[in-house]
Design a protein around this motif. Sequence first.
Motif, PDB file in Angstrom:
ATOM      1  N   GLY A  67       0.907  -1.129  -0.056  1.00  0.00           N
ATOM      2  CA  GLY A  67      -0.097   0.042  -0.103  1.00  0.00           C
ATOM      3  C   GLY A  67       0.910   1.183  -0.030  1.00  0.00           C
ATOM      4  N   LEU A  68       2.014   1.179   0.634  1.00  0.00           N
ATOM      5  CA  LEU A  68       3.121   2.479   0.505  1.00  0.00           C
ATOM      6  C   LEU A  68       3.584   2.633  -0.744  1.00  0.00           C
ATOM      7  N   VAL A  69       3.686   1.496  -1.444  1.00  0.00           N
ATOM      8  CA  VAL A  69       4.307   1.716  -2.899  1.00  0.00           C
ATOM      9  C   VAL A  69       3.214   2.251  -3.621  1.00  0.00           C
ATOM     10  N   LEU A  70       2.057   1.864  -3.586  1.00  0.00           N
ATOM     11  CA  LEU A  70       0.755   2.308  -4.169  1.00  0.00           C
ATOM     12  C   LEU A  70       0.579   3.915  -4.388  1.00  0.00           C
ATOM     13  N   THR A  71       1.055   4.505  -3.069  1.00  0.00           N
ATOM     14  CA  THR A  71       0.978   5.575  -2.795  1.00  0.00           C
ATOM     15  C   THR A  71       2.159   6.661  -2.924  1.00  0.00           C
ATOM     16  N   VAL A  72       3.371   6.063  -2.697  1.00  0.00           N
ATOM     17  CA  VAL A  72       4.602   6.872  -3.062  1.00  0.00           C
ATOM     18  C   VAL A  72       4.828   7.060  -4.293  1.00  0.00           C
ATOM     19  N   SER A  98       2.795   9.677  -6.189  1.00  0.00           N
ATOM     20  CA  SER A  98       2.921  11.045  -5.526  1.00  0.00           C
ATOM     21  C   SER A  98       4.158  11.503  -6.042  1.00  0.00           C
ATOM     22  N   ILE A  99       5.239  10.503  -5.985  1.00  0.00           N
ATOM     23  CA  ILE A  99       6.473  11.209  -6.800  1.00  0.00           C
ATOM     24  C   ILE A  99       6.352  11.628  -7.964  1.00  0.00           C
ATOM     25  N   SER A 100       5.769  10.712  -9.065  1.00  0.00           N
ATOM     26  CA  SER A 100       5.464  11.094 -10.241  1.00  0.00           C
ATOM     27  C   SER A 100       4.814  12.298 -10.392  1.00  0.00           C
ATOM     28  N   PHE A 119       5.259  11.154 -16.818  1.00  0.00           N
ATOM     29  CA  PHE A 119       6.233  10.523 -15.911  1.00  0.00           C
ATOM     30  C   PHE A 119       5.235   9.328 -15.207  1.00  0.00           C
ATOM     31  N   TYR A 120       3.866   9.343 -15.155  1.00  0.00           N
ATOM     32  CA  TYR A 120       3.149   8.612 -14.311  1.00  0.00           C
ATOM     33  C   TYR A 120       2.729   7.350 -15.268  1.00  0.00           C
ATOM     34  N   GLY A 121       2.398   7.784 -16.452  1.00  0.00           N
ATOM     35  CA  GLY A 121       1.909   6.734 -17.220  1.00  0.00           C
ATOM     36  C   GLY A 121       2.919   6.188 -17.936  1.00  0.00           C
ATOM     37  N   GLU A 122       3.861   6.935 -18.160  1.00  0.00           N
ATOM     38  CA  GLU A 122       4.948   6.130 -19.262  1.00  0.00           C
ATOM     39  C   GLU A 122       5.982   5.307 -18.323  1.00  0.00           C
ATOM     40  N   PHE A 123       6.318   5.744 -17.119  1.00  0.00           N
ATOM     41  CA  PHE A 123       7.476   5.157 -16.227  1.00  0.00           C
ATOM     42  C   PHE A 123       7.010   4.589 -14.833  1.00  0.00           C
ATOM     43  N   PHE A 124       6.198   5.414 -14.077  1.00  0.00           N
ATOM     44  CA  PHE A 124       6.209   4.769 -12.888  1.00  0.00           C
ATOM     45  C   PHE A 124       4.706   3.802 -12.810  1.00  0.00           C
ATOM     46  N   GLN A 141      -5.040   4.317  -9.615  1.00  0.00           N
ATOM     47  CA  GLN A 141      -5.260   5.288 -10.865  1.00  0.00           C
ATOM     48  C   GLN A 141      -6.521   6.444  -9.890  1.00  0.00           C
ATOM     49  N   ALA A 142      -7.240   5.895  -9.128  1.00  0.00           N
ATOM     50  CA  ALA A 142      -8.062   6.827  -8.396  1.00  0.00           C
ATOM     51  C   ALA A 142      -7.314   7.544  -7.413  1.00  0.00           C
ATOM     52  N   PHE A 143      -6.333   7.114  -6.968  1.00  0.00           N
ATOM     53  CA  PHE A 143      -5.489   8.052  -5.966  1.00  0.00           C
ATOM     54  C   PHE A 143      -4.918   9.225  -6.811  1.00  0.00           C
ATOM     55  N   PHE A 144      -4.373   8.632  -7.804  1.00  0.00           N
ATOM     56  CA  PHE A 144      -3.548   9.662  -8.836  1.00  0.00           C
ATOM     57  C   PHE A 144      -4.332  10.780  -9.564  1.00  0.00           C
TER      58      PHE A 144
END
Length: 243
Positions: free
Chosen positions: A18-23, A26-28, A57-62, A113-116
């Motif tokens: 869950g931490l990975v799913l949010t961090v 957030s970074i991206s 950054f999010y869709g292409e890499f993270f 996806q919802a979080f982003f």
Amino acid sequence: MKQSISAELLKLRHSRIGLVLTVLPSISLMIGCANFYLNQGVLENGWYSLWNQVCIFYGEFFLPILIAICCSYVCRLEHLNRNWNMILTSPVSVASVFLAKLIVVSILILFTQAFFLGLYWLAGTLFSLPGHFPVETIGWSVRGWYATLSISALQLAISLRIRSFATPIGISLCAVFIGLGMYTANLGIFFPYSLLTIGMSVLNQNQLTDIQNILFWVANLSFIIIFASVSIRRLKNKDIVLS
């Protein structure tokens, strides 16, 4: 099937996934927002310019890397202590095992996806962008999530084959660059990672034509069926521990 899904969800309890799913989202988003802030003189399309910057950054890499992490994680326990021997000899069908993992990964990515999307709305509000929140981004997020299903099916197939946790993630990163090349060459419909770029409207926010939209949905479904079928057949016919 319900028991298999419950078992997969139970494995995630007390984990740090869950931490990975949010961090990572957030970074991206922070990187994209920083780029948007520094180039506001050029990026004059408000909400859509912000979407372009954060999604690059999010869709292409993270996001592809996050999918690979989730797939490696849900296969991690089975690779430890030859647990595959116990699973493959249990009364649960091989198809249920694979599909349960795919469903659980899809749920995790849907949450991401919802979080982003929530972070994107918050960032746009903090930037005081003119106009209303673009409802198209909700459709792009859903379409992007659908594209992640084919990537998840492929990454699960790789993670089932390779015991290493990191190797499938490295393969995903390489596939990202291949996907960019395929998209640039207008061949994105033939590669799952390029379909994610198309689905989330990362590089081009023009509306898909009816034919392009049909091809997008059909191509993703085809990839899901192909990767899932190959993985299930391999699990049925070959002892994964001895491979």
